[in-house]
Design an enzyme around this catalytic site. Structure first.
Site, PDB file in Angstrom:
ATOM      1  N   LYS A 121      24.873   1.994  -4.747  1.00 12.97           N
ATOM      2  CA  LYS A 121      23.928   0.879  -4.752  1.00 12.97           C
ATOM      3  C   LYS A 121      23.101   0.880  -6.029  1.00 12.97           C
ATOM      4  O   LYS A 121      22.993  -0.147  -6.721  1.00 12.97           O
ATOM      5  CB  LYS A 121      22.988   0.958  -3.544  1.00 12.97           C
ATOM      6  CG  LYS A 121      22.053  -0.245  -3.430  1.00 12.97           C
ATOM      7  CD  LYS A 121      20.816   0.048  -2.610  1.00 12.97           C
ATOM      8  CE  LYS A 121      19.769   0.768  -3.435  1.00 12.97           C
ATOM      9  NZ  LYS A 121      18.458   0.876  -2.751  1.00 12.97           N
ATOM     10  N   ASP A 139      22.212  -3.297  -0.362  1.00  9.99           N
ATOM     11  CA  ASP A 139      21.051  -2.653   0.244  1.00  9.99           C
ATOM     12  C   ASP A 139      20.960  -3.106   1.699  1.00  9.99           C
ATOM     13  O   ASP A 139      21.890  -3.711   2.231  1.00  9.99           O
ATOM     14  CB  ASP A 139      19.779  -2.996  -0.540  1.00  9.99           C
ATOM     15  CG  ASP A 139      19.412  -4.472  -0.461  1.00  9.99           C
ATOM     16  OD1 ASP A 139      20.178  -5.271   0.137  1.00  9.99           O
ATOM     17  OD2 ASP A 139      18.348  -4.842  -0.995  1.00  9.99           O
TER      18      ASP A 139
END
Length: 210
Positions: A121, A139
């Site tokens: 991420k 996320d």
């Protein structure tokens, strides 16, 4: 609804709602963005920006960050939560940048993931935001929206990332990431989503509708 129609609906409506979607973290270098993203885990961007505004005045490079002890850094980032783990990650990441990459944040995805405390991420955010490449960071907001709009049926962020990347055109990845984040943050919230006049009513999972 066909895959093409669904893709066009999502892309066009998110464009209409968030035409200027962008990262809401404040930074002035790839390194500072890395630190900010680490601090943003389970913390609001607003709070992170308040903390980094002061932190980066004196410790905005990996070399300067490493002049702090872990306890000193913990004190400075305490309000971001999980300060012990975040401080350890920031210091380890800073050391890796200096020892592995001569003090320069790498612009290669795998190299970024080799840094302590940096996962897929975070690497996607750095690639797309700091280096203007193509990344699709997943996320909690993107994960939730992707499932609610039935783009995926998966809770593993890495698998969701791969599925979203295969679903949407590469040139749209970064834009859609930011738009989905804002859509999840301000409208399609985890609790009590604002479903009134939602353009995705027809494709939203029924259990999420009011």
């Amino acid at each position: 609804m066909s895959k093409t129609s669904k893709k066009q609906l999502i892309s066009s409506q998110l464009n209409a709602m968030f035409p200027d979607a962008k990262c809401e973290l404040s930074y002035s270098s790839p390194y500072q963005l890395l630190v900010a993203v680490i601090l943003s885990a389970q913390c609001t961007d607003k709070r992170v920006n308040m903390v980094t505004k002061e932190l980066f005045k004196s410790y905005g490079t990996p070399e300067k960050m490493l002049t702090l002890s872990q306890s000193q850094l913990e004190e400075k980032i305490h309000s971001c939560g999980f300060y012990h783990n975040k401080a350890a990650a920031i210091l380890s990441m800073s050391k890796d940048i200096i020892t592995k990459f001569n003090g320069v944040v790498p612009n290669d995805f795998d190299d970024l993931c080799s840094l302590a405390g940096v996962g897929r991420k975070t690497a996607n955010v750095i690639i797309s935001e700091a280096f203007k490449g193509d990344g699709f960071a997943v996320d909690t907001h993107v994960l939730r929206i992707a499932n609610r709009l039935q783009l995926v049926s998966e809770k593993n962020p890495n698998k969701v990332e791969m599925q979203l990347k295969s679903y949407f055109d590469q040139s749209d990845w970064s834009r859609l990431h930011y738009q989905m984040v804002l859509f999840g943050r301000y409208k399609c919230k985890a609790q009590n989503p604002d479903c009134k006049d939602c353009p995705f009513e027809k494709i939203c999972k029924k259990e999420y509708k009011k």
